[in-house]
Design an enzyme around this catalytic site. Structure first.
Site, PDB file in Angstrom:
ATOM      1  N   TYR A   1     -15.354  36.935  12.369  1.00  0.00           N
ATOM      2  CA  TYR A   1     -15.549  37.459  11.021  1.00  0.00           C
ATOM      3  C   TYR A   1     -16.526  38.623  10.945  1.00  0.00           C
ATOM      4  O   TYR A   1     -16.706  39.198   9.873  1.00  0.00           O
ATOM      5  CB  TYR A   1     -16.031  36.342  10.088  1.00  0.00           C
ATOM      6  CG  TYR A   1     -15.040  35.210   9.972  1.00  0.00           C
ATOM      7  CD1 TYR A   1     -13.813  35.398   9.345  1.00  0.00           C
ATOM      8  CD2 TYR A   1     -15.316  33.953  10.503  1.00  0.00           C
ATOM      9  CE1 TYR A   1     -12.893  34.364   9.241  1.00  0.00           C
ATOM     10  CE2 TYR A   1     -14.408  32.914  10.400  1.00  0.00           C
ATOM     11  CZ  TYR A   1     -13.199  33.124   9.772  1.00  0.00           C
ATOM     12  OH  TYR A   1     -12.293  32.103   9.673  1.00  0.00           O
TER      13      TYR A   1
ATOM     14  N   HIS B   1      -8.361  39.408   3.668  1.00  0.00           N
ATOM     15  CA  HIS B   1      -8.834  38.467   4.692  1.00  0.00           C
ATOM     16  C   HIS B   1      -9.499  39.259   5.803  1.00  0.00           C
ATOM     17  O   HIS B   1      -8.950  40.258   6.266  1.00  0.00           O
ATOM     18  CB  HIS B   1      -7.678  37.646   5.261  1.00  0.00           C
ATOM     19  CG  HIS B   1      -7.034  36.782   4.230  1.00  0.00           C
ATOM     20  ND1 HIS B   1      -7.594  35.606   3.813  1.00  0.00           N
ATOM     21  CD2 HIS B   1      -5.902  36.956   3.515  1.00  0.00           C
ATOM     22  CE1 HIS B   1      -6.820  35.079   2.879  1.00  0.00           C
ATOM     23  NE2 HIS B   1      -5.796  35.881   2.671  1.00  0.00           N
ATOM     24  N   LEU B   2     -10.657  38.807   6.237  1.00  0.00           N
ATOM     25  CA  LEU B   2     -11.380  39.473   7.315  1.00  0.00           C
ATOM     26  C   LEU B   2     -10.630  39.387   8.634  1.00  0.00           C
ATOM     27  O   LEU B   2     -10.528  40.364   9.374  1.00  0.00           O
ATOM     28  CB  LEU B   2     -12.768  38.859   7.465  1.00  0.00           C
ATOM     29  CG  LEU B   2     -13.716  39.107   6.290  1.00  0.00           C
ATOM     30  CD1 LEU B   2     -14.846  38.095   6.291  1.00  0.00           C
ATOM     31  CD2 LEU B   2     -14.250  40.518   6.348  1.00  0.00           C
TER      32      LEU B   2
ATOM     33  N   ASP C   1      -2.098  29.614 -10.025  1.00  0.00           N
ATOM     34  CA  ASP C   1      -1.794  29.471 -11.445  1.00  0.00           C
ATOM     35  C   ASP C   1      -2.810  30.198 -12.317  1.00  0.00           C
ATOM     36  O   ASP C   1      -2.452  30.778 -13.345  1.00  0.00           O
ATOM     37  CB  ASP C   1      -1.725  27.995 -11.831  1.00  0.00           C
ATOM     38  CG  ASP C   1      -0.481  27.302 -11.294  1.00  0.00           C
ATOM     39  OD1 ASP C   1       0.447  27.993 -10.813  1.00  0.00           O
ATOM     40  OD2 ASP C   1      -0.440  26.059 -11.357  1.00  0.00           O
TER      41      ASP C   1
ATOM     42  N   HIS D   1      -4.431  28.871   1.586  1.00  0.00           N
ATOM     43  CA  HIS D   1      -3.375  28.049   2.174  1.00  0.00           C
ATOM     44  C   HIS D   1      -3.155  26.736   1.437  1.00  0.00           C
ATOM     45  O   HIS D   1      -2.271  25.968   1.814  1.00  0.00           O
ATOM     46  CB  HIS D   1      -3.721  27.754   3.637  1.00  0.00           C
ATOM     47  CG  HIS D   1      -4.405  28.900   4.315  1.00  0.00           C
ATOM     48  ND1 HIS D   1      -3.765  30.090   4.590  1.00  0.00           N
ATOM     49  CD2 HIS D   1      -5.685  29.061   4.728  1.00  0.00           C
ATOM     50  CE1 HIS D   1      -4.630  30.923   5.157  1.00  0.00           C
ATOM     51  NE2 HIS D   1      -5.793  30.322   5.250  1.00  0.00           N
TER      52      HIS D   1
END
Length: 148
Positions: free
Chosen positions: A23, A101-102, A88, A81
Site C-alpha cells: 500500500y 484502490h491503492l 445502495d 467486496h
C-alpha cells in the site's frame, strides 16, 4: 465553490504502516494533503472522512447530498467486496463517484476481484498507489466543470 468528498474505508487509517510493500509508505494524511493542494488550485472544497464502520460511511454519503457535494472519490477498501449497503447509499444519493484502490485488486485473491460498486461508478482506478487518488481528484474536478 464546488465540493468534492473524499471517503476512505476500513483500515485505511493504518496507511504508512500497514503492509507498506503493498500500500506504500504515505499516510492517509499525506494523501489528503496532496488532494487538498489539487482541489485548492482548482477552487474546489475538499471534504474528507475515514471510518472502519460501514454505517458511518453510509451516513456520510447521505449527508453529502444535503451538503451540496457534487462528486465523491471513494476507496471503500474491504467493503468493496461485501457492502450492498454502501452500493445502495451511493445509488440513493445519485452523486457521481470514482472508486479508487491503492493495490491492483485484480492481481490479488479471487474474493478481492469483485466490487459491488464498480458497475455504478463513473470510473475505477486500481493499482496505481496514491497517484490513483490524484488522478481521481483531477477527473472529478473536470467533471464538475473545473480545471485540474
Amino acid at each position: 465553490m464546488p465540493k468534492l468528498l473524499l471517503l476512505h474505508g476500513p483500515n485505511l487509517n493504518r496507511l504508512g504502516t500497514r503492509e507498506p510493500e503493498r500500500y506504500g509508505r504515505l499516510t492517509l494524511q499525506d494523501i489528503e494533503t496532496r488532494l487538498r493542494s489539487i482541489c485548492d488550485a482548482a477552487g474546489v472544497q475538499l471534504c474528507s472522512a475515514q471510518s472502519n464502520h460501514e454505517g458511518e460511511l453510509i451516513d456520510r454519503i447521505h449527508a453529502a447530498a444535503d451538503e451540496g457535494v457534487e462528486f465523491i472519490v471513494i476507496n471503500p477498501a474491504a467493503l468493496t467486496h461485501t457492502s450492498v449497503g454502501l452500493r445502495d447509499a451511493l445509488l440513493a444519493v445519485a452523486l457521481p463517484f470514482i472508486e479508487v484502490h491503492l493495490s491492483n485488486v485484480h492481481a490479488r485473491e479471487a474474493f478481492r476481484q469483485h466490487s459491488y460498486l464498480s458497475d455504478i461508478a463513473e470510473g475505477v482506478i486500481t493499482g496505481l498507489g496514491a497517484d490513483g487518488y490524484d488522478f481521481a481528484a483531477r477527473a472529478a474536478i473536470r467533471r464538475m466543470g473545473g480545471q485540474a
